[in-house]
Design a protein around this motif. Structure first.
Motif, PDB file in Angstrom:
ATOM      1  N   GLY A  66       0.813  -1.220   0.000  1.00 53.89           N
ATOM      2  CA  GLY A  66       0.000   0.000   0.000  1.00 53.89           C
ATOM      3  C   GLY A  66       0.839   1.258   0.000  1.00 53.89           C
ATOM      4  O   GLY A  66       0.546   2.222   0.714  1.00 53.89           O
ATOM      5  N   ILE A  67       1.916   1.243  -0.777  1.00 50.15           N
ATOM      6  CA  ILE A  67       2.790   2.413  -0.862  1.00 50.15           C
ATOM      7  C   ILE A  67       2.558   3.124  -2.200  1.00 50.15           C
ATOM      8  O   ILE A  67       2.641   2.507  -3.259  1.00 50.15           O
ATOM      9  CB  ILE A  67       4.278   1.990  -0.762  1.00 50.15           C
ATOM     10  CG1 ILE A  67       4.585   1.396   0.620  1.00 50.15           C
ATOM     11  CG2 ILE A  67       5.192   3.176  -1.052  1.00 50.15           C
ATOM     12  CD1 ILE A  67       5.970   0.784   0.739  1.00 50.15           C
ATOM     13  N   ASP A  68       2.238   4.403  -2.140  1.00 48.22           N
ATOM     14  CA  ASP A  68       2.093   5.208  -3.351  1.00 48.22           C
ATOM     15  C   ASP A  68       3.437   5.824  -3.727  1.00 48.22           C
ATOM     16  O   ASP A  68       4.234   6.187  -2.851  1.00 48.22           O
ATOM     17  CB  ASP A  68       1.091   6.352  -3.114  1.00 48.22           C
ATOM     18  CG  ASP A  68      -0.354   5.871  -3.257  1.00 48.22           C
ATOM     19  OD1 ASP A  68      -0.580   4.923  -4.029  1.00 48.22           O
ATOM     20  OD2 ASP A  68      -1.240   6.454  -2.586  1.00 48.22           O
ATOM     21  N   VAL A  69       3.671   5.938  -5.019  1.00 48.62           N
ATOM     22  CA  VAL A  69       4.900   6.571  -5.518  1.00 48.62           C
ATOM     23  C   VAL A  69       4.497   7.860  -6.218  1.00 48.62           C
ATOM     24  O   VAL A  69       3.831   7.836  -7.247  1.00 48.62           O
ATOM     25  CB  VAL A  69       5.623   5.652  -6.534  1.00 48.62           C
ATOM     26  CG1 VAL A  69       6.888   6.337  -7.067  1.00 48.62           C
ATOM     27  CG2 VAL A  69       5.973   4.322  -5.890  1.00 48.62           C
ATOM     28  N   ARG A  70       4.857   8.988  -5.596  1.00 45.33           N
ATOM     29  CA  ARG A  70       4.495  10.285  -6.175  1.00 45.33           C
ATOM     30  C   ARG A  70       5.748  10.914  -6.765  1.00 45.33           C
ATOM     31  O   ARG A  70       6.724  11.132  -6.052  1.00 45.33           O
ATOM     32  CB  ARG A  70       3.899  11.178  -5.082  1.00 45.33           C
ATOM     33  CG  ARG A  70       3.538  12.571  -5.547  1.00 45.33           C
ATOM     34  CD  ARG A  70       2.989  13.391  -4.386  1.00 45.33           C
ATOM     35  NE  ARG A  70       3.072  14.813  -4.695  1.00 45.33           N
ATOM     36  CZ  ARG A  70       2.002  15.601  -4.780  1.00 45.33           C
ATOM     37  NH1 ARG A  70       0.789  15.110  -4.608  1.00 45.33           N
ATOM     38  NH2 ARG A  70       2.131  16.875  -5.076  1.00 45.33           N
ATOM     39  N   LEU A  71       5.727  11.148  -8.064  1.00 46.47           N
ATOM     40  CA  LEU A  71       6.856  11.818  -8.730  1.00 46.47           C
ATOM     41  C   LEU A  71       6.499  13.293  -8.848  1.00 46.47           C
ATOM     42  O   LEU A  71       5.387  13.620  -9.279  1.00 46.47           O
ATOM     43  CB  LEU A  71       7.074  11.221 -10.123  1.00 46.47           C
ATOM     44  CG  LEU A  71       7.359   9.727 -10.188  1.00 46.47           C
ATOM     45  CD1 LEU A  71       7.515   9.283 -11.652  1.00 46.47           C
ATOM     46  CD2 LEU A  71       8.608   9.353  -9.396  1.00 46.47           C
ATOM     47  N   GLU A  72       7.413  14.166  -8.465  1.00 42.11           N
ATOM     48  CA  GLU A  72       7.110  15.601  -8.530  1.00 42.11           C
ATOM     49  C   GLU A  72       8.337  16.377  -8.976  1.00 42.11           C
ATOM     50  O   GLU A  72       9.438  16.122  -8.483  1.00 42.11           O
ATOM     51  CB  GLU A  72       6.652  16.102  -7.148  1.00 42.11           C
ATOM     52  CG  GLU A  72       6.287  17.571  -7.154  1.00 42.11           C
ATOM     53  CD  GLU A  72       5.451  17.981  -5.937  1.00 42.11           C
ATOM     54  OE1 GLU A  72       4.975  17.095  -5.193  1.00 42.11           O
ATOM     55  OE2 GLU A  72       5.291  19.180  -5.735  1.00 42.11           O
ATOM     56  N   GLU A  73       8.140  17.316  -9.903  1.00 39.79           N
ATOM     57  CA  GLU A  73       9.256  18.148 -10.314  1.00 39.79           C
ATOM     58  C   GLU A  73       9.541  19.157  -9.223  1.00 39.79           C
ATOM     59  O   GLU A  73       8.641  19.879  -8.780  1.00 39.79           O
ATOM     60  CB  GLU A  73       8.915  18.880 -11.621  1.00 39.79           C
ATOM     61  CG  GLU A  73       9.040  17.969 -12.837  1.00 39.79           C
ATOM     62  CD  GLU A  73       8.853  18.741 -14.115  1.00 39.79           C
ATOM     63  OE1 GLU A  73       7.755  18.650 -14.672  1.00 39.79           O
ATOM     64  OE2 GLU A  73       9.788  19.462 -14.504  1.00 39.79           O
ATOM     65  N   ARG A  74      10.781  19.169  -8.776  1.00 44.05           N
ATOM     66  CA  ARG A  74      11.193  20.116  -7.738  1.00 44.05           C
ATOM     67  C   ARG A  74      10.808  21.526  -8.166  1.00 44.05           C
ATOM     68  O   ARG A  74      10.886  21.878  -9.337  1.00 44.05           O
ATOM     69  CB  ARG A  74      12.718  20.046  -7.562  1.00 44.05           C
ATOM     70  CG  ARG A  74      13.142  19.537  -6.213  1.00 44.05           C
ATOM     71  CD  ARG A  74      14.602  19.113  -6.218  1.00 44.05           C
ATOM     72  NE  ARG A  74      14.723  17.657  -6.343  1.00 44.05           N
ATOM     73  CZ  ARG A  74      15.724  17.058  -6.983  1.00 44.05           C
ATOM     74  NH1 ARG A  74      16.653  17.759  -7.595  1.00 44.05           N
ATOM     75  NH2 ARG A  74      15.776  15.742  -7.032  1.00 44.05           N
TER      76      ARG A  74
END
Lengths: 80, 80
Positions: A66-74
């Motif tokens: 149940g781990i979400d992976v959130r990619l975000e541009e700094r």
């Protein structure tokens, strides 16, 4: 209480977070491995930050825990 | 304007986000590959969601493109 999210910059960060999430669910390495059809040895390598891990396999583990992976541009939120 | 973050559940999601981030920086696949000592072919595979990618290599690409990877346990913020 251990933090429930982390900014991961290496496979070591990923491994540490997987271990925390697994423990919070009261799962042993062997139990998690069985759920996913993996070996306990493999789960142990993931948790110790092995760097020869395929991303698809990690997504299977993330999904199971149940781990979400959130990619975000700094700087994307304007704070820069 | 394309969203600057995404919840990734597969290598295809990762590839799409890497492509968006690369383009926003005005980099060609070849230019990104050169910066990292990779081949253009490899960058193309990453962006098309190849599933035989090592996590350590992806972290190099994320770092080059200023992409943060946030791992979070679902329901961690109490919303459940």
């Amino acid at each position: 209480m251990a933090q429930r999210w982390t900014l991961a910059r290496s496979s070591r960060d990923v491994g540490r977070f997987v271990q925390q999430a697994r423990r919070r669910r009261g799962l042993s390495q062997a139990a998690l491995a069985d759920e996913l059809g993996l070996t306990r040895q493999y789960v142990s390598e993931v948790e110790s930050g092995a760097d020869n891990l395929y991303i698809t396999r990690l997504f299977e583990i993330f999904d199971e825990l149940g781990i979400d992976v959130r990619l975000e541009e700094r700087g994307a939120d304007g704070k820069g």
